[in-house]
Scaffold this motif. Structure first.
Motif, PDB file in Angstrom:
ATOM      1  N   PRO A  55      30.620  91.175  30.243  1.00 50.20           N
ATOM      2  CA  PRO A  55      29.235  91.166  30.747  1.00 50.20           C
ATOM      3  C   PRO A  55      28.780  92.523  31.287  1.00 50.20           C
ATOM      4  N   MET A  56      29.700  93.460  31.566  1.00 48.36           N
ATOM      5  CA  MET A  56      29.302  94.789  32.010  1.00 48.36           C
ATOM      6  C   MET A  56      28.771  95.629  30.848  1.00 48.36           C
ATOM      7  N   GLY A  70      38.200  93.510  31.476  1.00 52.90           N
ATOM      8  CA  GLY A  70      37.370  94.709  31.445  1.00 52.90           C
ATOM      9  C   GLY A  70      37.813  95.636  32.552  1.00 52.90           C
ATOM     10  N   GLN A  71      37.284  96.863  32.565  1.00 48.78           N
ATOM     11  CA  GLN A  71      37.608  97.896  33.556  1.00 48.78           C
ATOM     12  C   GLN A  71      38.992  98.507  33.257  1.00 48.78           C
ATOM     13  N   ALA A  74      41.976  98.192  35.794  1.00 47.84           N
ATOM     14  CA  ALA A  74      42.454  96.809  35.894  1.00 47.84           C
ATOM     15  C   ALA A  74      43.313  96.470  34.671  1.00 47.84           C
TER      16      ALA A  74
ATOM     17  N   HIS B  98      41.954  89.710  37.155  1.00 49.54           N
ATOM     18  CA  HIS B  98      40.560  89.359  37.425  1.00 49.54           C
ATOM     19  C   HIS B  98      40.098  89.939  38.765  1.00 49.54           C
ATOM     20  N   MET B 101      39.576  93.599  38.178  1.00 44.32           N
ATOM     21  CA  MET B 101      38.400  93.833  37.326  1.00 44.32           C
ATOM     22  C   MET B 101      37.122  93.739  38.166  1.00 44.32           C
ATOM     23  N   LEU B 105      34.676  96.748  39.019  1.00 38.65           N
ATOM     24  CA  LEU B 105      33.269  96.625  38.610  1.00 38.65           C
ATOM     25  C   LEU B 105      32.371  97.105  39.755  1.00 38.65           C
ATOM     26  N   ALA B 141      26.194  91.232  35.615  1.00 41.81           N
ATOM     27  CA  ALA B 141      27.520  91.069  35.017  1.00 41.81           C
ATOM     28  C   ALA B 141      28.428  90.261  35.940  1.00 41.81           C
ATOM     29  N   ILE B 145      30.662  86.788  35.422  1.00 36.48           N
ATOM     30  CA  ILE B 145      32.128  86.778  35.548  1.00 36.48           C
ATOM     31  C   ILE B 145      32.565  85.752  36.590  1.00 36.48           C
TER      32      ILE B 145
END
Lengths: 216, 216
Positions: A55-56, A70-71, A74, B98, B101, B105, B141, B145
């Motif tokens: 979603p980013m 994502g990231q 991470a 998670h 992440m 974010l 985003a 998530i």
């Protein structure tokens, strides 16, 4: 949930994608690349399909072990915890803190200020100065820090997550024509790292989506 | 190297300092605060004395166990490794991913784009719009998530590093007058967290350097 090969959503020129590609190469993890072109079609990261994955709307994203992460940092920490060899974080907690401090300095303190979406906002005539200022500010700090943490690489003599952040950021600096002479430690470490195979196979000039005119 | 009490270099309003203050409170670590006023004297983070401690000229920095660590997430990971109770990262590697992440974010994808030094560059008349855009982009985003990771808190039902990033970022959003109605999950989790003591004692309105008119 299928195991299968991990899938890396990547763009050849993205410095954050390159960090993860180095980790995958160092740890000898076999993976498939799905290129996400950040320029073409107004940016393929904005497609509905990709947004469901991340979603980013950014690369990299890694589909692995039945989940999607994502990231970049991470992702690297996850790979480190699930595929610990060779290690990308030292054993000593203080050295681990130094590795993470340098990684975050680049990942939060430099890269976000000179990435594509911010430069678009800044406007074409100011882009170069803006990017150079952000990188010089961070590199000044980094050069000082490395003078106490570095051995052959950013922290001591083992390649760590910090090195995975350094090399792609130096490549960005060169792209934005930053004068690197005030940063002898950064330059020395960057050169040593670029001699390693994992940094070469993961290089932007050797990816499945590298345009022919930029291949090397 | 003296052990002694850890020293946190902090500014009451800095969202990155607040993240670390929550970690220290949750882990019941006794510490001393040295306030670094980011506005006064043209910014005390630019003093020669402070630059020696943190060449990034940013708060927070934590002097602990004979070393100084900059970058809030690096500090929190160090505290987690050396003072593991209560845990701020779950045991399951995917859930840890998670948490990281979501933390990244916020720490790389939102906060750096709306911090004081960038807003100065952007110029006074554009500041509010710029900050709101950065926060809305990230919160859009994040809201998606969280719909898959959240329980009572950001990841499941235990407070984690992700929550330490969420609450200070929501406070920034409120300061920049971001409309939070499109983010019901973020708002719900933020409210639950603000009811916890560790989030209250670490709050910007209750720090040694909070100006009298902002105290609560």
């Amino acid at each position: 949930m299928q195991a299968g090969k991990p899938i890396l959503y990547s763009y050849f020129r993205s410095s954050c994608s390159w960090r993860v590609r180095i980790a995958l190469a160092l740890k000898s993890i076999d993976y498939e690349t799905i290129p996400i072109n950040l320029i073409k079609d107004g940016g393929q990261q904005f497609s509905e399909e990709f947004q469901k994955l991340n979603p980013m709307k950014q690369v990299p994203a890694l589909k692995i072990d039945g989940t999607t992460i994502g990231q970049s940092l991470a992702i690297i920490e996850y790979l480190e915890e699930t595929r610990p060899t060779p290690r990308l974080l030292p054993q000593d907690p203080k050295k681990r803190a130094h590795v993470r401090m340098i990684s975050d300095l680049i990942a939060s303190g430099i890269q976000p200020l000179q990435n594509l979406s911010v430069l678009k906002e800044v406007g074409q005539e100011n882009q170069l100065t803006w990017a150079q200022e952000a990188i010089n500010f961070g590199f000044n700090a980094l050069e000082h820090i490395l003078q106490t943490t570095a051995g052959k690489y950013c922290v001591g003599n083992e390649v760590s997550m910090a090195d995975l952040c350094l090399v792609p950021q130096v490549a960005n600096a060169e792209r934005f024509k930053v004068d690197l002479t005030p940063y002898p430690t950064i330059s020395r470490i960057n050169k040593s790292l670029l001699a390693l195979e994992a940094f070469q196979v993961s290089h932007p000039c050797r990816q499945p989506d590298t345009p022919p005119e930029l291949r090397a």
